[in-house]
Design an enzyme around this catalytic site. Structure first.
Site, PDB file in Angstrom:
ATOM      1  N   SER A 141       0.852  -1.194   0.000  1.00 36.36           N
ATOM      2  CA  SER A 141       0.000   0.000   0.000  1.00 36.36           C
ATOM      3  C   SER A 141       0.882   1.236   0.000  1.00 36.36           C
ATOM      4  CB  SER A 141      -0.863   0.021   1.257  1.00 36.36           C
ATOM      5  OG  SER A 141      -1.452   1.302   1.416  1.00 36.36           O
ATOM      6  N   TYR A 155      -1.881  -0.834  10.155  1.00 41.28           N
ATOM      7  CA  TYR A 155      -2.031  -1.380   8.797  1.00 41.28           C
ATOM      8  C   TYR A 155      -0.808  -1.022   7.948  1.00 41.28           C
ATOM      9  CZ  TYR A 155      -3.689  -1.462   3.924  1.00 41.28           C
ATOM     10  OH  TYR A 155      -3.800  -1.665   2.573  1.00 41.28           O
TER      11      TYR A 155
HETATM   12  P1  NAP Z   1     -11.319  -6.280  -0.359  1.00 39.50           P
HETATM   13  O1  NAP Z   1     -12.179  -5.748  -1.455  1.00 39.50           O
HETATM   14  O2  NAP Z   1     -11.785  -6.152   1.049  1.00 39.50           O
HETATM   15  O3  NAP Z   1     -11.009  -7.808  -0.662  1.00 39.50           O
HETATM   16  C1  NAP Z   1     -10.197  -8.506   0.231  1.00 39.50           C
HETATM   17  C2  NAP Z   1      -9.940  -9.897  -0.291  1.00 39.50           C
HETATM   18  O4  NAP Z   1      -9.067 -10.547   0.620  1.00 39.50           O
HETATM   19  C3  NAP Z   1     -11.213 -10.722  -0.366  1.00 39.50           C
HETATM   20  O5  NAP Z   1     -11.122 -11.590  -1.454  1.00 39.50           O
HETATM   21  C4  NAP Z   1     -11.189 -11.492   0.950  1.00 39.50           C
HETATM   22  O6  NAP Z   1     -11.813 -12.763   0.861  1.00 39.50           O
HETATM   23  C5  NAP Z   1      -9.707 -11.680   1.178  1.00 39.50           C
HETATM   24  N1  NAP Z   1      -9.415 -11.782   2.599  1.00 39.50           N
HETATM   25  C6  NAP Z   1      -9.418 -10.796   3.518  1.00 39.50           C
HETATM   26  N2  NAP Z   1      -9.150 -11.286   4.736  1.00 39.50           N
HETATM   27  C7  NAP Z   1      -8.988 -12.614   4.580  1.00 39.50           C
HETATM   28  C8  NAP Z   1      -8.690 -13.686   5.475  1.00 39.50           C
HETATM   29  N3  NAP Z   1      -8.526 -13.481   6.786  1.00 39.50           N
HETATM   30  N4  NAP Z   1      -8.594 -14.927   4.960  1.00 39.50           N
HETATM   31  C9  NAP Z   1      -8.768 -15.151   3.651  1.00 39.50           C
HETATM   32  N5  NAP Z   1      -9.048 -14.194   2.757  1.00 39.50           N
HETATM   33  C10 NAP Z   1      -9.161 -12.944   3.231  1.00 39.50           C
HETATM   34  O7  NAP Z   1      -9.864  -5.607  -0.379  1.00 39.50           O
HETATM   35  P2  NAP Z   1      -9.086  -4.856  -1.556  1.00 39.50           P
HETATM   36  O8  NAP Z   1      -9.370  -3.426  -1.432  1.00 39.50           O
HETATM   37  O9  NAP Z   1      -9.317  -5.531  -2.840  1.00 39.50           O
HETATM   38  O10 NAP Z   1      -7.576  -5.071  -1.071  1.00 39.50           O
HETATM   39  C11 NAP Z   1      -6.751  -6.090  -1.603  1.00 39.50           C
HETATM   40  C12 NAP Z   1      -5.324  -5.819  -1.176  1.00 39.50           C
HETATM   41  O11 NAP Z   1      -4.919  -4.534  -1.632  1.00 39.50           O
HETATM   42  C13 NAP Z   1      -5.131  -5.818   0.342  1.00 39.50           C
HETATM   43  O12 NAP Z   1      -3.894  -6.402   0.673  1.00 39.50           O
HETATM   44  C14 NAP Z   1      -5.118  -4.331   0.677  1.00 39.50           C
HETATM   45  O13 NAP Z   1      -4.399  -4.065   1.859  1.00 39.50           O
HETATM   46  C15 NAP Z   1      -4.426  -3.776  -0.553  1.00 39.50           C
HETATM   47  N6  NAP Z   1      -4.711  -2.357  -0.800  1.00 39.50           N
HETATM   48  C16 NAP Z   1      -5.985  -1.917  -1.041  1.00 39.50           C
HETATM   49  C17 NAP Z   1      -6.202  -0.570  -1.292  1.00 39.50           C
HETATM   50  C18 NAP Z   1      -7.559  -0.012  -1.568  1.00 39.50           C
HETATM   51  O14 NAP Z   1      -7.709   1.221  -1.614  1.00 39.50           O
HETATM   52  N7  NAP Z   1      -8.582  -0.816  -1.796  1.00 39.50           N
HETATM   53  C19 NAP Z   1      -5.118   0.313  -1.292  1.00 39.50           C
HETATM   54  C20 NAP Z   1      -3.834  -0.161  -1.039  1.00 39.50           C
HETATM   55  C21 NAP Z   1      -3.646  -1.500  -0.808  1.00 39.50           C
HETATM   56  P3  NAP Z   1     -13.322 -13.052   1.354  1.00 39.50           P
HETATM   57  O15 NAP Z   1     -14.144 -11.879   0.978  1.00 39.50           O
HETATM   58  O16 NAP Z   1     -13.684 -14.297   0.598  1.00 39.50           O
HETATM   59  O17 NAP Z   1     -13.254 -13.286   2.821  1.00 39.50           O
END
Ligand code: NAP
Length: 250
Positions: A141, A155
């Protein structure tokens, strides 16, 4: 023929958001994709269906991360479907937001278990399955390098730890021709940010203004960067931290 034809990829957290975008992108370009999920099996099946509709091949792996034995369970399930791996994307992650004085130990341990310990041991135990010349991409991130949201300190610390993991692991796996890189998104329109970004035009405009390009990122924006690093064209990039924030850190 796509650039990933004949390759197998595993994307953790591919039921929703950025992981889903990455899985669909790799699948569209020919990879057979292991679509990992935690709780949302139906959503993971939608990712598989989208890949299949585009002519690709995929299967689901359901394992809740952040618990003892999670990596073993994941690979046991993977081995039932595939023989070896070419691309590992450690994407699954959770956020946490609390003032410095308020985050408790349970929440702190949980965010480190899911965001740091899980990718570490998934990769450690997956290394023997990764073929020489393979790829590891860790999703970090921009907050690991920007103090704009100090309430997300814990985080951000998990992502900084993941960045060190990338750097040092590139030396460990380099002799096998395996590259290891970090992709660091900025604000992406996913469920994590739903309350904020979908609260109204003003909130969205404020988020968009953080990037140099004046908009909020999409899962596809991040997936294209991952696809480059995972491809043959990315062969000489390793141990790198790739800014995929749309210029939010400038
Ligand atoms: P998201 O929409 O909340 O999706 C999270 C994904 O991770 C889902 O598929 C979820 O699976 C899985 N997951 C979460 N906790 C889990 C656990 N304990 N065990 C197994 N699976 C788990 O998140 P996102 O925004 O796409 O983020 C994806 C990555 O990008 C993360 O590492 C996040 O830190 C990083 N990121 C996101 C942003 C942003 O603005 N969105 C910015 C910077 C970095 P289930 O739903 O099936 O449980």
């Amino acid at each position: 023929m796509g650039v990933f034809t004949g390759r197998t990829a595993l994307v953790t957290g591919a039921s929703r958001g950025i992981g889903r975008g990455i899985a669909e992108r790799l699948g569209r370009d020919g990879a057979r994709v292991a679509v990992h999920y935690g709780r949302n099996e139906a959503a993971a099946k939608e990712t598989v269906a989208a890949i299949e509709e585009a002519g690709g091949s995929a299967f689901t792996i359901g394992v809740e991360l952040g618990r003892p034995g999670d990596a073993e369970a994941l690979w046991e399930e993977f081995d039932r479907h595939a023989d070896g791996l070419d691309i590992l994307v450690n994407n699954a992650g959770i956020g946490t937001s609390a003032p410095f004085g308020e985050i408790d130990e349970e929440e702190y341990d949980r965010v480190f278990a899911v965001n740091v310990k899980a990718p570490h041991f998934i990769t450690q135990q997956g290394a023997s399955r990764l073929r020489d010349g393979g790829r590891v991409v860790n999703i970090s991130s921009g907050l690991a390098r920007n103090a704009v949201m100090p309430e997300k300190m814990a985080y951000a610390m998990t992502k900084a730890a993941l960045d060190v993991f990338t750097r040092d692991l590139s030396k460990v796996l380099g002799p096998r021709g395996i590259t290891v890189n970090t992709v660091a998104p900025g604000i992406v329109d996913t469920d994590v940010n739903a309350d904020w970004l979908r609260a109204g035009d003003e909130a969205r405009a404020g988020a968009a203004a953080i990037s140099a390009l004046g908009r909020v990122g999409t899962p596809g924006d991040v997936a294209d960067v991952v696809a480059f690093l995972a491809s043959e064209a990315g062969r000489w990039v390793t141990g790198s931290w790739v800014d995929a924030t749309g210029g939010s850190l400038k």
